[in-house]
Design a protein around this motif. Sequence first.
Motif, PDB file in Angstrom:
ATOM      1  N   ALA A 267       0.835  -1.208   0.000  1.00 35.07           N
ATOM      2  CA  ALA A 267       0.000   0.000   0.000  1.00 35.07           C
ATOM      3  C   ALA A 267       0.874   1.264   0.000  1.00 35.07           C
ATOM      4  O   ALA A 267       0.515   2.266  -0.630  1.00 35.07           O
ATOM      5  N   VAL A 268       2.013   1.227   0.674  1.00 35.94           N
ATOM      6  CA  VAL A 268       2.932   2.369   0.655  1.00 35.94           C
ATOM      7  C   VAL A 268       3.397   2.630  -0.772  1.00 35.94           C
ATOM      8  O   VAL A 268       3.417   3.774  -1.236  1.00 35.94           O
ATOM      9  N   LEU A 269       3.744   1.566  -1.489  1.00 31.86           N
ATOM     10  CA  LEU A 269       4.179   1.734  -2.877  1.00 31.86           C
ATOM     11  C   LEU A 269       3.052   2.298  -3.740  1.00 31.86           C
ATOM     12  O   LEU A 269       3.289   3.175  -4.581  1.00 31.86           O
ATOM     13  N   VAL A 270       1.839   1.823  -3.527  1.00 27.57           N
ATOM     14  CA  VAL A 270       0.690   2.365  -4.261  1.00 27.57           C
ATOM     15  C   VAL A 270       0.544   3.850  -3.943  1.00 27.57           C
ATOM     16  O   VAL A 270       0.380   4.680  -4.842  1.00 27.57           O
ATOM     17  N   TRP A 271       0.613   4.197  -2.663  1.00 27.97           N
ATOM     18  CA  TRP A 271       0.482   5.588  -2.219  1.00 27.97           C
ATOM     19  C   TRP A 271       1.541   6.486  -2.869  1.00 27.97           C
ATOM     20  O   TRP A 271       1.241   7.589  -3.317  1.00 27.97           O
ATOM     21  N   LEU A 272       2.769   5.984  -2.927  1.00 26.04           N
ATOM     22  CA  LEU A 272       3.846   6.781  -3.505  1.00 26.04           C
ATOM     23  C   LEU A 272       3.631   7.038  -4.995  1.00 26.04           C
ATOM     24  O   LEU A 272       4.066   8.058  -5.525  1.00 26.04           O
ATOM     25  N   LEU A 273       2.964   6.110  -5.670  1.00 27.91           N
ATOM     26  CA  LEU A 273       2.739   6.236  -7.113  1.00 27.91           C
ATOM     27  C   LEU A 273       1.358   6.787  -7.464  1.00 27.91           C
ATOM     28  O   LEU A 273       1.078   7.057  -8.632  1.00 27.91           O
ATOM     29  N   ASP A 274       0.504   6.942  -6.470  1.00 30.35           N
ATOM     30  CA  ASP A 274      -0.898   7.312  -6.686  1.00 30.35           C
ATOM     31  C   ASP A 274      -1.046   8.789  -7.046  1.00 30.35           C
ATOM     32  O   ASP A 274      -0.853   9.668  -6.214  1.00 30.35           O
ATOM     33  N   GLY A 275      -1.401   9.041  -8.274  1.00 28.93           N
ATOM     34  CA  GLY A 275      -1.655  10.402  -8.718  1.00 28.93           C
ATOM     35  C   GLY A 275      -3.135  10.666  -8.923  1.00 28.93           C
ATOM     36  O   GLY A 275      -3.515  11.719  -9.434  1.00 28.93           O
ATOM     37  N   SER A 276      -3.973   9.738  -8.521  1.00 29.08           N
ATOM     38  CA  SER A 276      -5.414   9.880  -8.751  1.00 29.08           C
ATOM     39  C   SER A 276      -6.029  10.900  -7.798  1.00 29.08           C
ATOM     40  O   SER A 276      -5.525  11.146  -6.707  1.00 29.08           O
ATOM     41  N   ALA A 277      -7.125  11.467  -8.232  1.00 30.81           N
ATOM     42  CA  ALA A 277      -7.857  12.421  -7.396  1.00 30.81           C
ATOM     43  C   ALA A 277      -8.312  11.719  -6.126  1.00 30.81           C
ATOM     44  O   ALA A 277      -8.853  10.610  -6.177  1.00 30.81           O
ATOM     45  N   GLY A 278      -8.072  12.348  -4.985  1.00 32.69           N
ATOM     46  CA  GLY A 278      -8.499  11.765  -3.720  1.00 32.69           C
ATOM     47  C   GLY A 278      -7.734  10.517  -3.341  1.00 32.69           C
ATOM     48  O   GLY A 278      -8.154   9.787  -2.452  1.00 32.69           O
ATOM     49  N   ARG A 279      -6.635  10.255  -4.031  1.00 28.63           N
ATOM     50  CA  ARG A 279      -5.811   9.052  -3.766  1.00 28.63           C
ATOM     51  C   ARG A 279      -6.675   7.786  -3.768  1.00 28.63           C
ATOM     52  O   ARG A 279      -6.587   6.943  -2.870  1.00 28.63           O
TER      53      ARG A 279
END
Length: 165
Positions: free
Chosen positions: A138-150
Amino acid sequence: MTRAERLSLASDFATSATTWNAAALRGFCTQRGIAEDREKALWPRGVRSLARDLNEAADERMLRRWQNETPTLYDVLVWRFADNESLRPAVAALARSDLWHPADTLARTGITARRMLRLAGKSGEIRVWLLVLAYSAAVLVWLLDGSAGRRATTSACRAAAMALG
């Protein structure tokens, strides 16, 4: 220097760090008038000790936030990412450093996972290590997440919480 002051310095380092290495830590300490022998006393393992302090500071904020409630694991995960939003660049740099120190990273993340599970009223060693894996992903997803509202991060948190029951 008190423990609280040391943890505060770790957060200060994280907000300014672009790399997690000995030179970056030495530069940070020099700017703050911390002599090399004092630096070694504060963080005997260099940036690895500093990373533990950063986790400890984040864990303490998390424990204070939920001290009078029993949240779901999903709530804890989502809150943790929101709370650390200002530290995303530093966490990305730390994640790169963590690749070279997997045992330390797993131990540090295991402490946080135990605390997260305890807040959510859950326990068990298998669950701890499953959360270490799910939280790390999930940390890796968070670091790469550019979507609105994550949204991608929220989905990763939901999947982790569902998988761990």
